[in-house]
Structures are given as C-alpha cells and as structure tokens.
Design an enzyme around this catalytic site. Structure first.
Site, PDB file in Angstrom:
ATOM      1  N   SER A  98      -4.160  -2.341  -1.955  1.00 39.08           N
ATOM      2  CA  SER A  98      -3.150  -1.347  -1.646  1.00 39.08           C
ATOM      3  C   SER A  98      -3.714   0.062  -1.819  1.00 39.08           C
ATOM      4  O   SER A  98      -4.675   0.433  -1.166  1.00 39.08           O
ATOM      5  CB  SER A  98      -1.912  -1.617  -2.515  1.00 39.08           C
ATOM      6  OG  SER A  98      -0.840  -0.792  -2.155  1.00 39.08           O
ATOM      7  N   HIS A 143      -2.566  -2.951   3.192  1.00 40.32           N
ATOM      8  CA  HIS A 143      -1.246  -3.255   3.754  1.00 40.32           C
ATOM      9  C   HIS A 143      -0.468  -1.958   3.885  1.00 40.32           C
ATOM     10  O   HIS A 143      -0.927  -0.891   3.491  1.00 40.32           O
ATOM     11  CB  HIS A 143      -0.496  -4.292   2.905  1.00 40.32           C
ATOM     12  CG  HIS A 143      -0.097  -3.810   1.543  1.00 40.32           C
ATOM     13  ND1 HIS A 143       0.687  -4.547   0.709  1.00 40.32           N
ATOM     14  CD2 HIS A 143      -0.366  -2.666   0.858  1.00 40.32           C
ATOM     15  CE1 HIS A 143       0.886  -3.890  -0.424  1.00 40.32           C
ATOM     16  NE2 HIS A 143       0.253  -2.735  -0.354  1.00 40.32           N
TER      17      HIS A 143
END
Length: 201
Positions: A100, A125
């Site tokens: 992330s 993501h």
C-alpha cells in the site's frame, strides 16, 4: 520490558571529547527506517530526520529501509514529497513487506537507487475509504477526495515506473502482490539485492 534508546558516544566537530547522547547512531549514518504502519507520527519523524540530515550535509545520500504494511495516505504523501524535496538522493530498500503506502514510498526513491531484498513482497492497490463511518451526505465529498487521491497515486506510479496509465490503473483495482523480481520487472524497484556489495560505506 523495552530497552529504550541506547546512549552512544558522539563528538561534535571541534570538540576534543565525545559525550554520551540519547541518539540513534543509525540516523547519524543517514540510515532511516519505516518499520510500521504509516501514520502522522512516523511521517513527522521521518520528514524531520530527512530535513535535518539534508541541512547538516546535502551531498550525502539517505537510505530509507522499508518494512511496512502501508497506512494513511496523507502522511505517506508527506514522506514521498519530502523525499523529492530534499537535495540528497534517497535510496529506498524494501526488506520484508512494502504494501500500500509502503510501496508508494518505495517507488518514490531516487530512480536507479530503489532496491528490494530477494524475499521481499511488494503490494499495490487503490486507496481505501471509511464510508461505513460516514453520514450519507459525506459519501459524495469523501468519494471525490478519494478519486483525487487515487489519481495522484496513479500518476506517480506511472511517472516513476514507466508503465502506461492503463496498466497501473488496472493493477490498482485490486491488491496486487509481487515478488522482488516481479516488482523490478514492474519498475517499482531497480535492483534486487543478492549479496552484500559494500555500497553502504
């Protein structure tokens, strides 16, 4: 029981005797660590260290070691922006996990100076939301802000990986985990470490 911050001898320029100070010697060697979730506290610490070390000597590179599951977007962007702002090159080294915002900070290192250890995992993501906590009227405002943040993150990944927009956008639709070699092929890191080359001297 925590040991605390060790005292180390440090001699200021022009002084004869070293004094014992509560300082992490690794920071003096310009080695920084992101080993937790990204939040405002660690972001402020890293930003402060990068700025301080840059003022102290703007010619010596900084090394940011990352083992982070990600975290808050705005503090992560703060770290990224500071890495671009300070004069020294910032090497990023993934050891363990850069997921992330951790992978976003990893890709923000100086191009050609981003490295992953052989067994590291990298995950990208799209930014998450807290819709379940919001009132109905706040959904629209939060959705607009989320879209702006996603565009910002996507643009940076496109610029720093060299991948086309459609590939990055598609990858950010879901959690995409990569090995170190896959991350290198994807342009997130430039090198996969295989042995100690003595570069940190």
């Amino acid at each position: 029981m925590p040991i605390g911050v060790p005292k180390v001898p440090f001699r200021s320029p022009g002084e004869e005797d070293a004094v014992w100070v509560d300082v992490n010697r690794l920071h003096r060697e310009r080695l920084l660590f992101l080993g937790q979730e990204v939040d405002s506290e660690i972001s402020n610490q890293l930003v402060g260290l990068m700025v301080y070390l840059s003022i102290e000597d703007d010619t010596r590179d900084l090394y940011l070691f990352i083992n982070s599951p990600g975290g808050w977007v705005i503090p992560g962007l703060t770290i990224y922006d500071t890495m671009q702002f300070v004069p020294p090159d910032v090497h990023t080294i993934c050891m363990g996990l850069a997921a992330s915002m951790g992978s976003f900070i990893l890709v923000g290192g100086e191009i050609t100076k981003r490295l992953a250890f052989p067994h590291a995992r990298i995950m990208i993501h799209q930014p998450a939301s807290s819709f379940y906590e919001a009132q109905a009227g706040e959904f629209i405002l939060e959705a607009e802000e989320l879209l702006k943040l996603r565009e910002t993150l996507t643009r940076v990944y496109v610029q720093r990986t060299g991948n086309p927009l459609w590939i990055v956008s598609e990858d950010m639709e879901r959690d995409v985990f990569m090995s170190a070699t896959e991350a290198q092929a994807h342009g997130i890191v430039d090198l996969v470490a295989v042995e100690n080359t003595g570069d940190f001297a």
